[in-house]
Design an enzyme around this catalytic site. Structure first.
Site, PDB file in Angstrom:
ATOM      1  N   HIS A 128      51.094   5.112  46.483  1.00 40.26           N
ATOM      2  CA  HIS A 128      52.118   4.292  47.151  1.00 40.26           C
ATOM      3  C   HIS A 128      52.304   3.018  46.318  1.00 40.26           C
ATOM      4  O   HIS A 128      51.489   2.112  46.370  1.00 40.26           O
ATOM      5  CB  HIS A 128      51.604   3.983  48.568  1.00 40.26           C
ATOM      6  CG  HIS A 128      52.518   3.146  49.406  1.00 40.26           C
ATOM      7  ND1 HIS A 128      53.205   3.653  50.484  1.00 40.26           N
ATOM      8  CD2 HIS A 128      52.860   1.829  49.354  1.00 40.26           C
ATOM      9  CE1 HIS A 128      53.923   2.695  51.057  1.00 40.26           C
ATOM     10  NE2 HIS A 128      53.730   1.572  50.391  1.00 40.26           N
ATOM     11  N   CYS A 143      56.389  -6.556  51.556  1.00 41.49           N
ATOM     12  CA  CYS A 143      55.299  -6.799  52.507  1.00 41.49           C
ATOM     13  C   CYS A 143      55.293  -8.257  52.901  1.00 41.49           C
ATOM     14  O   CYS A 143      55.000  -9.116  52.079  1.00 41.49           O
ATOM     15  CB  CYS A 143      53.948  -6.398  51.942  1.00 41.49           C
ATOM     16  SG  CYS A 143      52.614  -6.688  53.127  1.00 41.49           S
ATOM     17  N   ASN A 146      59.507  -1.487  47.782  1.00 39.84           N
ATOM     18  CA  ASN A 146      58.792  -0.272  47.418  1.00 39.84           C
ATOM     19  C   ASN A 146      59.456   0.391  46.209  1.00 39.84           C
ATOM     20  O   ASN A 146      60.630   0.154  45.926  1.00 39.84           O
ATOM     21  CB  ASN A 146      58.886   0.740  48.567  1.00 39.84           C
ATOM     22  CG  ASN A 146      58.058   0.361  49.777  1.00 39.84           C
ATOM     23  OD1 ASN A 146      56.919   0.754  49.904  1.00 39.84           O
ATOM     24  ND2 ASN A 146      58.644  -0.430  50.673  1.00 39.84           N
TER      25      ASN A 146
END
Lengths: 308, 308
Positions: A209, A242, A251
């Site tokens: 991720h 975040c 992301n």
């Protein structure tokens, strides 16, 4: 130079959850549902649709019930949702969610800042949730944040990452998303840490991720592929970031990931142009461009407020 | 997983030439000179400062003489300039330029569109220029465009790339920049084509020149590093593109390249923050943000017209 890569890669689309929870603009529920539907149309088979957290903590996802109950099911498509606690578990199960995600991190500072628990408390809290989920035939993935660097504590040891990944495996998680939460990792970090994990853990237990803060996410994916990793998380358009990690950008974009993998001859089962259209639904709702390079190149007719 | 990488990488900064020639906004000469000076301060030792083309062809670089004559020399720093023909050669030598670059491509369509010659004519034209340059103690690099895909003719064979690279070597070029002009290559393309070239050509003859249209440039660099490549072109801020290549976006950003290499433990000799400051000089002059992810993250106080 002959390097082996997987023939097929699984993409976990986290845009509707990880993406939208970290964008300051809340998206209307009907727009979210169109977005998710288009992602499903694009052939994505694992979509994290929402998070059953307290609406005050993440107002962007306050419509979790409505979203989850309105999802159009189809064979082979799995919708997941993040749950922070037992109450979230009940809400998710009541909405018919059949895959859950829990969240912890490698460092005390990050875990405390993010979910107000120690790392140990988070594992203790998740164990019964996962037990109950499994008893209901529901599988659980775990996010492990800060697997390379913590914004508060700096570099994170690969031994610590293995220890926590092992603990998540032990309490019943069937996949761990090894997360570069603030997007600072480079390919050598991936080779080092993930290579070490794979000496002890099964490959299909490990997903990667990445965040694209410094543009290294695709290079990190390429390193992961060389290690044999077959599951990568990404977010349509590069949505997200975040809020608890100073400096984190979006992301890894699903479009960028699909573009690279398909051009490498690795099957994703995803229709790139349809992902671009899905992202455009959100871009239009927000009235601004998204970070994905591929989206910017392939989008058509989306209003743009930025000149590049 | 143990993979060998070079300990040190040479960066050829092409922002003042390849970057600025492809930006629609012309930059005032004094701003260019500040930009170049700051790039030199950052520790970059190979800077392509301008191009001695006809001012009507590329008005953005119409001030080539003034720029070249005003460059502050320092030991170990080499300024280069692109020259399209003998007239350009004379102008460059008159301004004290000691390194030149010539330009051709792998396909007839691209070469005709770009420099109005056949590929063979371009090589015939460059041969005497390179001879004369060498007789003056001046070295020459060659750009070879469309080494992976041509926007007009599609996929380009690695055999064709080798043939042209070999011809450039034969006529006296001492380095060829293998260029992904429209930025569509992925790491497997790099392993395939560049791996093939290195079976026949010396490693230090081969530089890689990526564009970041689809976000794959750093992943391609990582593939190049695994092949042992030690020279990469990049452009401060990610400036540039190619006006003759439909759809091409900016060059690989110097900031993104330096960030990844230095974090991988590979020495570039470049001060990242100073490159960011150099790019900010151009961003300020243009009144808009630049594409580099790292620049966007590390810049301070630059006016931004885009919200991301």
């Amino acid at each position: 130079m002959k390097i082996q890569f997987p023939k097929q890669v699984h993409i976990v689309e986290v845009g509707p959850r990880d993406g939208l929870q970290n964008e300051s603009q809340a998206i209307p529920t009907d727009v979210k549902l169109q977005f998710i539907q288009k992602l499903a149309d694009a052939g994505l088979t694992q979509i994290e649709a929402t998070s059953f957290v307290h609406p005050k903590a993440i107002p962007q996802l306050a419509d979790a019930e409505e979203v989850a109950k309105s999802l159009l099911r189809k064979p082979g498509l799995i919708y997941s949702a993040l749950v922070p606690n037992e109450k979230g578990l009940r809400r998710a199960l009541d909405c018919g969610i059949r895959r859950l995600a829990v969240f912890t991190a490698t460092t005390e500072s990050f875990t405390r800042n993010n979910i107000h628990m120690t790392v140990e408390e988070s594992l203790q809290a998740f164990a019964p949730i996962i037990r109950e989920a499994c008893a209901n035939g529901v599988t659980v993935r775990g996010y492990l944040s800060c697997c390379f660097v913590c914004p508060f504590e700096g570099a994170v040891s690969k031994h610590r990452v293995l220890e926590l990944a092992q603990r998540l495996l032990d309490i019943g998680v069937n996949q761990v998303a090894i997360s570069d939460t603030i997007g600072v990792a480079v390919p050598t970090d991936v080779l080092e840490t993930v290579g070490f994990l794979l000496e002890k853990l099964p490959t299909d237990f490990v997903a990667l991720h990445f965040h694209d803060t410094y543009g290294t996410a695709l290079a990190n994916v390429f390193a992961g592929l060389q290690l044999g990793i077959e599951t990568f998380d990404s977010s349509a358009g590069g949505l997200g970031g975040c809020p608890f990690a100073p400096g984190a950008a979006g992301n890894l974009a699903t479009e960028d990931l699909v573009y690279m993998l398909e051009k490498m001859g690795i099957d994703t089962g995803v229709d790139l142009q349809k992902v671009v259209e899905a992202s455009s639904i959100i871009a239009q709702s927000m009235g601004r461009d998204l970070p994905s390079r591929v989206w910017r190149r392939l989008k058509t007719g989306t209003p743009s407020s930025s000149p590049d």
